[in-house]
Every structure is written in C-alpha cells, then in structure tokens.
Design a protein around this motif. Structure first.
Motif, short mmCIF file in Angstrom:
data_model
loop_
_atom_site.label_atom_id
_atom_site.label_comp_id
_atom_site.label_asym_id
_atom_site.label_seq_id
_atom_site.Cartn_x
_atom_site.Cartn_y
_atom_site.Cartn_z
N GLY A 26 -2.52 0.02 12.76
CA GLY A 26 -2.79 0.02 11.78
C GLY A 26 -1.93 0.11 10.84
N ALA A 27 -0.94 -0.55 10.79
CA ALA A 27 -0.25 -1.52 9.51
C ALA A 27 -1.02 -2.29 8.79
N SER A 28 -2.05 -3.32 9.26
CA SER A 28 -3.23 -4.06 8.37
C SER A 28 -3.77 -3.28 7.64
N ILE A 29 -4.27 -2.58 8.72
CA ILE A 29 -5.68 -2.42 8.39
C ILE A 29 -5.35 -1.31 6.66
N SER A 30 -4.26 -0.20 6.81
CA SER A 30 -3.39 0.75 5.67
C SER A 30 -4.63 1.49 4.91
N GLY A 31 -4.62 2.33 4.17
CA GLY A 31 -5.68 4.16 4.00
C GLY A 31 -6.76 3.35 2.62
N VAL A 32 -6.25 1.82 1.95
CA VAL A 32 -7.69 0.77 1.58
C VAL A 32 -8.72 1.17 2.44
N THR A 33 -8.80 0.05 3.34
CA THR A 33 -9.06 0.13 4.16
C THR A 33 -10.31 1.45 4.97
N PHE A 34 -9.17 2.42 5.29
CA PHE A 34 -10.54 3.86 5.46
C PHE A 34 -10.89 4.30 3.84
N VAL A 35 -11.04 3.78 3.51
CA VAL A 35 -12.33 4.17 1.82
C VAL A 35 -12.75 3.24 0.93
N SER A 36 -12.37 1.66 1.26
CA SER A 36 -12.34 0.48 0.74
C SER A 36 -14.13 0.00 1.55
N LEU B 28 10.13 1.49 12.34
CA LEU B 28 8.94 1.28 11.98
C LEU B 28 7.92 0.80 13.65
N VAL B 29 8.29 0.38 14.69
CA VAL B 29 8.14 -0.54 15.39
C VAL B 29 7.06 1.34 16.42
N TRP B 30 8.14 2.06 16.30
CA TRP B 30 7.73 2.94 17.02
C TRP B 30 6.68 4.05 16.20
N THR B 31 7.11 4.42 14.60
CA THR B 31 6.52 5.06 13.47
C THR B 31 4.46 4.37 13.47
N ASP B 32 5.08 2.81 13.33
CA ASP B 32 3.44 2.61 13.24
C ASP B 32 2.23 2.96 14.74
N THR B 33 3.03 3.18 15.60
CA THR B 33 2.44 3.34 16.97
C THR B 33 1.48 4.72 16.44
N MET C 272 -4.85 7.36 12.84
CA MET C 272 -5.43 6.99 12.33
C MET C 272 -6.84 6.59 12.98
N PHE C 273 -7.09 6.08 14.41
CA PHE C 273 -8.06 6.01 15.11
C PHE C 273 -8.71 6.69 15.36
N ALA C 274 -8.16 7.76 15.84
CA ALA C 274 -8.19 9.62 16.13
C ALA C 274 -8.69 10.24 15.11
N ALA C 275 -8.38 9.88 13.97
CA ALA C 275 -9.26 10.29 13.03
C ALA C 275 -10.32 9.87 12.43
N LEU C 276 -10.56 8.94 12.42
CA LEU C 276 -11.92 7.88 12.02
C LEU C 276 -13.15 8.34 13.12
N ILE C 277 -12.69 8.35 15.04
CA ILE C 277 -13.57 8.20 15.24
C ILE C 277 -14.07 9.86 15.58
N PHE D 253 1.02 5.81 4.67
CA PHE D 253 2.41 4.76 5.43
C PHE D 253 2.71 3.83 6.28
N SER D 254 1.61 3.85 6.69
CA SER D 254 2.44 2.33 7.72
C SER D 254 2.47 0.97 7.35
N SER D 255 1.48 0.65 6.38
CA SER D 255 1.22 0.05 5.36
C SER D 255 2.73 -0.37 4.43
N ALA D 256 2.83 0.88 3.79
CA ALA D 256 4.24 1.06 2.10
C ALA D 256 5.02 1.22 3.36
N ASP D 257 6.05 1.46 4.49
CA ASP D 257 6.70 1.86 5.34
C ASP D 257 7.75 0.08 4.65
N SER D 258 6.28 -0.49 6.17
CA SER D 258 7.07 -2.38 6.32
C SER D 258 7.09 -2.07 5.33
#
Length: 490
Positions: free
Chosen positions: A54-64, A180-185, A191-196, A341-346
């Motif tokens: 999730g941290a690597s994908i970010s909100g940009v991946t979701f739309v771009s 962050l290790v726990w919030t990223d989980t 994120m993936f629940a929403a995508l599917i 949040f996952s990418s910005a917080d880290s």
C-alpha cells in the motif's frame, strides 16, 4: 442527493481517521527516538511486506494507472516486470550492506565511504526527491476530494490540504515508524478491498460475469503489453523494462522512506523475505489497476461517454460522481485516502528521520525530532500547494520523470561507493550531483528539438552514469606536505 453523497464521503474519511488514531495510540506506548526511527527493530516481516504494498502504490496509482490505458494501453506492465528484478537486487545487494552496518539511515554509507559532503549531498537529494514526489501523490487525493466533495461545502483548497496533513501528523507524531508498520497494514487492506469491489461493480455495469470480463480485457486492443517494434517510442520494451529495474533500485533501495520500514525487521533474512514478497505482489496489483482501466473504457463506450482529456480523470469520472452507485463513491474515497495516507505518513516520518540524523547529526534529541516533524509537515503543505500549478495528463508519469532528475545523483553516489574503492574528491560531490541532472535536462531538450528520439525514464540511468563518471574523473586531492617549520608547501 449530492449533499448526501458528500456527507457520506466526509463520514468515511472521519471514521477512517479515528481508526488510524486508535492504532496509533496502541502502538506508540513507551515511545522514544528509537521507536520513531527504528521501530525498536521488532517488526514482523509479513506485516511490513503487506503494508509496503500500500505504501508503494499510493493514491496516484489508484487514479493514474487506470488512466494510462486510453493512451498507452497496458504497456506499463513492462515497467512492472522490471520491478521484480529491481526488488531482487535491493534484497540481495543493498539490504546486506545496510544490515551489516545496523544503519538507521541508509545515507550513512556515503559518509563512511566517500565523506561528509557526499553524505549530506545524498541526504539532501533524498529530501528534495521525497518531498516533491510525496507532495505530487498527495495532491491527487486532495484535488479529488476538493473537486467532488469539499467544493460543495465552500472549503478552500489550502484548507483541505492543511487538514489532511494535520490528520497524518497527529497519528505519526509519537510512534513514528513503529506505528506506520501497523497503520500501513490496515491501509493496504482497505485499498485492495476498495479496488476489488469497484472492479466487481464495473463488471456488473457492463452486464458481464467475472470470467467474461477477463476474456474481454484479454482480447481488447488496449490490453497490448509489449512493444518491440519501435525503439524510438517511450513505450519500447527495453526502455520500460530496464527503467523499471532502476526505478525500484533508486525509489526503494536508495530511498530512506521505503527502506526505513524494512530496516525495522528483526534480521536480514526476514527483511529479504519481506522485500521479495511485496516485490512480487506488484505485478498482479498493477495488472488489476490496468484491467480496471480497460473495463472503464468499455463502459464509457457502452454508455456513449467521451473519454476525459486527462487520463487521471477516467476513474473519478465514474467512481466519484455516483455513476456506479453510492457505495462505489464511498469505496473509491476509502481506497484513495488509504493509499494516500499510507505513502504520505511514511514520507513525513522518513524526512524527519533523515533531517535529524543526516543533516543535523542529532539522533537522540527527542525535542528536536518533534520540532522537525512539525516543520516537515508545514513544508509538505507548501509543496502540495505548489504542485497544483503542474498540469500533467498523468501524475505518475510526471513523478517518474521528476525522479529521473532527482534520484539519478543518488544512484551514481551509491554505485560509486559500493562498486569501487577509488578515492574521491568529496568536496566536488555536491557540484557533480547538481551538474548531472542539468546536463540530462539539456540533452533531453536537444534530442526533442533535433532528433526523433524521446527520452523516457531512462534519463534516470543516464543521470546516474554521469554522476558516477563525474566522481571517477575528479580524483581525491592529495594533502599538501608540511615542512619542518610547520608551513605548507605551495
């Protein structure tokens, strides 16, 4: 109806933030700088691996990434295939170097091998790169929430940005990387629940079963992945594939943000398992996003809608306007907020870590760390607001191009320090690191003007090579001899 939809989105964001704050409170007990910077080196590798997706994908991946499909089809998968080799290189070349030295920030290697000026140059380029890239990613989410929700309430865009960053600061300010290790989980799961669920909703709108949708995507003309017939194209396979390898090496292996969580694992072996696991997960994850883009193009044609001029508007055109139902609006909001949040917080945590340790050299001052964390949040807000003036049809493409310039010197510095034992002129390193991207920029302009060749992400490799060569041809200055009377020879 519009007010009800906007209220649903606001309640979703508020509820999600409350959940993050609860997790933060539970994980930030007995916190100190070791907790904030290193997570006490007690993170389970499988939690780090899942959260890192999730941290690597970010909100940009979701739309771009779905928005790339109308223009370049699914050729982005060529880059994703290169990612796999990049993650293997990071796991078995860079991680052993970091763990053998028990590093808190990875740029300490530059200090050990090249000197103080090279060390601070590397850390400075990371801070610039991360601040720019993270702000660009975060801008996408703020813009979407502003456009589809907060404009109807009359909330100014700067207020939106400040409130979103404030939320992130609140749940990261104490626990830092351990939180962050726990919030990223949690964020990766959302994120993936929403995508599917969005994928399934689009498939239903098309009147298909999942199996039919898979076949429809496979046979669609936009599902082309490989381009071997046009070396001049930015989508040419070897450009994309090799760029994917080096993008991972620099944006993960040479990035304090991405490596900081990996360095919280209990051992090198666990960190390597973590790296390889989430590296392999990138291919199916991005394949899902690209398949969603193909399906949205089909749905647009079925409904007689024109595709948006900006690729980043493709998914929001359906998911954020209620075209797929009220539930999808909430899911879309949850997905992009979780990813953002996952990418910005880290990013904020890593920027604070690098600034305190690499530039200020004060890793044990907890009061200073708190002040720096606040300052980074303020600067981050400024960068997000500045990024609003950038007009790119695809933010993810803009990020990779920017990183070709800012991460290239890091690639050259690390390659020189790890692959050679040649003495270096440490004082010249900052000038070389600045000159390399300027030369790359000039070369890019020249080729666009006078040739048919168009640089893509391979600018990153060229930039790294120029930095490496610059360090090689600028030998270390020999110290002047001292005469018996204590004076130096001219």
């Amino acid at each position: 109806m519009r007010d009800t939809q906007s209220l649903s989105i606001l309640l979703t964001v508020a509820g999600y933030f409350v959940l993050l704050l609860v997790v933060s409170r539970l994980t930030a007990r007995r916190h100190d700088n070791d907790t904030f910077f290193r997570g006490n080196r007690q993170s389970p590798w499988y939690m780090v691996a899942f959260g890192m997706v999730g941290a690597s994908i970010s909100g940009v991946t979701f739309v771009s990434v779905p928005g790339m499909v109308p223009v370049i089809g699914m050729t982005y998968m060529q880059t994703c295939l290169g990612f796999i080799l990049g993650y293997i290189a990071v796991a078995f070349i860079l991680l052993p170097a970091y763990y053998s030295r028990r590093l808190t920030t990875i740029y300490s290697i530059l200090h050990e091998r090249l000197g103080l000026h090279s060390y601070r140059t590397g850390a400075s380029f990371f801070i610039l790169s991360k601040m720019t890239g993270a702000a660009a990613r975060f801008y996408v989410v703020c813009f979407i929430l502003q456009r589809f929700v907060l404009d109807s309430f009359g909330v100014p865009f700067p207020v939106t940005v400040v409130l979103m960053v404030l939320l992130i600061w609140l749940y990261t300010r104490q626990g830092g990387i351990r939180t962050l290790v726990w919030t990223d989980t949690l964020q990766t799961f959302c994120m993936f629940a929403a995508l599917i669920l969005i994928l399934l909703s689009v498939i239903r709108q098309l009147g298909m079963e999942p199996g039919e949708a898979v076949r429809a995507v496979a046979t669609d003309s936009r599902s082309r992945i490989f381009v071997f017939d046009d070396p001049m194209s930015r989508q040419y396979f070897w450009k994309q594939f090799l760029s994917g390898i080096f993008i991972v090496i620099v944006m993960t292996g040479l990035d304090q943000d991405m490596m900081q969580k990996n360095l919280t694992c209990k051992s090198l072996r666990e960190a390597q398992k973590d790296m390889c696991s989430y590296g392999l997960a990138f291919v199916p994850a991005n394949l899902l996003f690209l398949a969603l883009g193909v399906l949205l193009c089909m749905l647009s044609a079925q409904q007689g809608r024109a595709l948006p001029a900006a690729g980043d508007d493709l998914l929001p055109m359906f998911a954020a306007t209620g075209s797929l139902g009220q539930g999808v609006v909430v899911l879309f909001t949850l997905g992009i907020v979780a990813a953002a949040f996952s990418s910005a917080d880290s990013a904020l945590t890593a920027l604070t870590t690098s600034f305190c340790i690499d530039l200020l050299r004060r890793p044990d001052d907890e009061r200073l760390r708190r002040r720096v964390h606040v300052s980074m949040a303020v600067v981050f807000v400024g960068f997000v607001l500045l990024f609003r003036v950038v007009n790119s049809p695809s933010v993810i493409d803009a990020i990779y191009v920017m990183c070709s310039y800012t991460y290239g010197p890091l690639l050259g510095l690390f390659a020189f320090s790890l692959l050679t034992r040649r003495p270096v002129n440490d004082h010249a390193a900052p000038y070389i690191a600045v000159a390399s991207p300027l030369i790359c920029f000039a070369a890019d302009l020249w080729t666009k003007t006078y040739t048919d060749y168009h640089f893509g992400y391979e600018l990153l490799m060229l930039n790294g090579i120029l930095t490496f060569l610059g360090l090689w041809v600028m030998p270390k200055k020999k110290p002047k001899k001292i005469d018996e009377d204590g004076s130096r020879e001219p």
